[in-house]
Motif scaffolding. Structure first.
Motif, PDB file in Angstrom:
ATOM      1  N   PRO A 121       0.847  -1.255   0.066  1.00  0.00           N
ATOM      2  CA  PRO A 121       0.092  -0.013   0.055  1.00  0.00           C
ATOM      3  C   PRO A 121       0.911   1.155   0.117  1.00  0.00           C
ATOM      4  O   PRO A 121       0.573   2.288  -0.788  1.00  0.00           O
ATOM      5  N   LEU A 122       1.934   1.300   0.612  1.00  0.00           N
ATOM      6  CA  LEU A 122       2.782   2.365   0.674  1.00  0.00           C
ATOM      7  C   LEU A 122       3.403   2.667  -0.801  1.00  0.00           C
ATOM      8  O   LEU A 122       3.435   3.881  -1.227  1.00  0.00           O
ATOM      9  N   SER A 123       3.788   1.530  -1.548  1.00  0.00           N
ATOM     10  CA  SER A 123       4.106   1.862  -2.910  1.00  0.00           C
ATOM     11  C   SER A 123       2.999   2.260  -3.995  1.00  0.00           C
ATOM     12  O   SER A 123       3.299   3.119  -4.582  1.00  0.00           O
ATOM     13  N   LEU A 124       1.952   2.008  -3.452  1.00  0.00           N
ATOM     14  CA  LEU A 124       0.810   2.222  -4.261  1.00  0.00           C
ATOM     15  C   LEU A 124       0.462   3.817  -4.143  1.00  0.00           C
ATOM     16  O   LEU A 124       0.356   4.644  -5.002  1.00  0.00           O
ATOM     17  N   VAL A 125       0.763   4.325  -2.552  1.00  0.00           N
ATOM     18  CA  VAL A 125       0.194   5.629  -2.458  1.00  0.00           C
ATOM     19  C   VAL A 125       1.556   6.562  -3.013  1.00  0.00           C
ATOM     20  O   VAL A 125       1.138   7.501  -3.461  1.00  0.00           O
ATOM     21  N   ARG A 126       2.756   6.026  -2.789  1.00  0.00           N
ATOM     22  CA  ARG A 126       3.794   6.652  -3.165  1.00  0.00           C
ATOM     23  C   ARG A 126       3.864   7.067  -4.726  1.00  0.00           C
ATOM     24  O   ARG A 126       4.084   8.231  -5.448  1.00  0.00           O
ATOM     25  N   LYS A 127       3.473   6.039  -5.493  1.00  0.00           N
ATOM     26  CA  LYS A 127       3.163   6.095  -7.102  1.00  0.00           C
ATOM     27  C   LYS A 127       2.175   7.117  -7.327  1.00  0.00           C
ATOM     28  O   LYS A 127       2.273   8.031  -8.136  1.00  0.00           O
ATOM     29  N   GLU A 128       0.999   7.302  -6.611  1.00  0.00           N
ATOM     30  CA  GLU A 128      -0.042   8.199  -6.697  1.00  0.00           C
ATOM     31  C   GLU A 128       0.415   9.739  -6.871  1.00  0.00           C
ATOM     32  O   GLU A 128       0.137  10.422  -7.362  1.00  0.00           O
ATOM     33  N   ASP A 134       2.396  -9.169   7.120  1.00  0.00           N
ATOM     34  CA  ASP A 134       1.530  -9.830   7.113  1.00  0.00           C
ATOM     35  C   ASP A 134       0.594 -10.129   5.804  1.00  0.00           C
ATOM     36  O   ASP A 134       0.170  -9.197   5.119  1.00  0.00           O
ATOM     37  N   VAL A 135       0.829 -11.419   5.242  1.00  0.00           N
ATOM     38  CA  VAL A 135       0.080 -11.692   3.944  1.00  0.00           C
ATOM     39  C   VAL A 135      -1.338 -11.096   3.872  1.00  0.00           C
ATOM     40  O   VAL A 135      -1.917 -10.862   2.942  1.00  0.00           O
ATOM     41  N   ARG A 136      -2.244 -11.544   4.960  1.00  0.00           N
ATOM     42  CA  ARG A 136      -3.483 -11.452   5.125  1.00  0.00           C
ATOM     43  C   ARG A 136      -3.930  -9.636   5.025  1.00  0.00           C
ATOM     44  O   ARG A 136      -4.620  -9.506   4.294  1.00  0.00           O
ATOM     45  N   PHE A 137      -3.002  -8.953   5.431  1.00  0.00           N
ATOM     46  CA  PHE A 137      -3.076  -7.452   5.114  1.00  0.00           C
ATOM     47  C   PHE A 137      -2.761  -6.991   3.750  1.00  0.00           C
ATOM     48  O   PHE A 137      -3.430  -6.378   3.022  1.00  0.00           O
ATOM     49  N   LEU A 138      -1.437  -7.408   3.432  1.00  0.00           N
ATOM     50  CA  LEU A 138      -1.088  -7.037   2.029  1.00  0.00           C
ATOM     51  C   LEU A 138      -1.844  -7.620   0.999  1.00  0.00           C
ATOM     52  O   LEU A 138      -2.026  -6.908  -0.207  1.00  0.00           O
TER      53      LEU A 138
END
Length: 345
Positions: free
Chosen positions: A106-113, A333-337
């Motif tokens: 999620p941090l990579s997704l937001v950083r990219k955005e 945690d894979v369940r979260f990611l």
């Protein structure tokens, strides 16, 4: 002579000893297809005399049966070998085992955005080292030695080299200094990266986190330019209608300085744990670049002005995805990611 040909090919068939399925297929193509030897001999048989047909008919049929049986036996032999291999190594014809596609963090997704939003405004991306010296991390940014503002950032010091403290950078503002030292205005850049501070780990804080800082230096840059840039950023990231407010603040490297709040995206302004029941969440600090910082980087502060801002990507991500505990970002945690966007290669 037809009889001689039958004899020749009969000997060849009797001596056939295939070593692979390819040999078996080549045998079929040579003898048994429509344009193969067996068919050719039968065509030639039509041209012989009646007396020869009485003699050669039986021989030719036996030759055909021999060719068909030789091919059938060889085919069965290699089919049996394949089954033996399948029993020993598994069925090689079955499809491979599936595997689960990974997800973007999620941090990579937001950083990219964030990067994409500012790129549309003409900002480039600049990067710098995570292990930084005192000048770039503090002194050039208007943090003199023994200045009380240094206590705002509890630092991980690595070593002292040539009388200069070497530390893990506490903010990506150090990249701003390097950028201004290396070039001449105008500058318009954002600096994403990981930073480190010696803080107690909790749902709201961690000893390492990620920042995106921005810098714009040119002639006649005003605080109004800063406000409009950040307002556009918020509308793009969180959607139109997100409320924004600026509060006076203090940072050593900007003057005047402000903190920017947005209406809480989790409780919609009604009050929750994240916004401390205020309905507002602070997402970044900003201000006009202090003239001392410009002069430290060799820029004429009488000719040029600029603004800077910095935000924590974790805080932005918390609000965007309604995540209440930033420790989840580093627990793997894979369940979260797995709840986030899948990365297709």
């Amino acid at each position: 002579m037809l009889q001689d040909k039958i004899k020749q090919f009969t000997e060849e068939i009797k001596g056939f000893a295939p070593t692979s399925a390819v040999d078996v297929e080549n045998f079929r193509l040579k003898f048994l297809v429509a344009k193969g030897i067996v068919k050719g001999l039968f065509e030639e048989f039509k041209t012989v005399s009646t007396e020869e047909k009485r003699t050669l008919g039986k021989v030719l049929n036996e030759f055909k049966l021999l060719a068909e049986k030789t091919y059938s036996d060889a085919q069965a032999q290699f089919a049996q070998t394949k089954k033996s291999l399948q029993r020993e190594e598994g069925d090689l014809t079955l499809p491979g085992e599936g595997f689960q596609l990974g997800s973007r963090h999620p941090l990579s997704l937001v950083r990219k955005e964030i990067v994409e939003i500012f790129k549309k405004l003409g900002f480039i991306v600049a990067e710098g080292p995570e292990i930084e010296d005192d000048w770039h991390n503090f002194s050039a940014l208007n943090f003199p030695p023994e200045h009380p503002a240094r206590d705002m950032q509890d630092t991980f010091f690595v070593e002292k080299k040539d009388g200069n403290d070497i530390a893990l950078r506490t903010h990506t503002s150090s990249v701003q200094v390097r950028l201004m030292e290396m070039g001449k205005p105008p500058f318009r850049a954002i600096m994403p990266g990981r930073v480190y501070r010696n803080e107690a780990i909790s749902a709201r804080a961690h000893c390492f986190f990620h920042q995106v800082e921005g810098l714009y230096v040119d002639e006649n840059v005003s605080f109004a330019d800063l406000k409009q840039t950040l307002f556009h950023f918020v509308q793009e990231l969180y959607g139109e209608g997100t409320k924004v407010r600026f509060r006076p603040s203090y940072f050593p490297f900007t003057e005047p300085s402000a903190e920017m709040d947005i209406s809480c995206t989790i409780c919609k302004g009604e009050g929750c744990q994240l916004c401390k029941n205020s309905g507002w969440v602070e997402i970044l600090g900003c201000g006009m670049v202090d003239p001392n910082v410009l002069e430290n980087c060799g820029i004429d502060s009488k000719k040029y002005s600029g603004f800077a801002f910095g935000m924590g990507i974790e805080r932005i991500t918390n609000l965007k995805y309604e995540i209440r505990d930033l420790r989840l970002f580093s627990e793997n945690d894979v369940r979260f990611l797995s709840q986030f966007e899948t990365e297709l290669v």
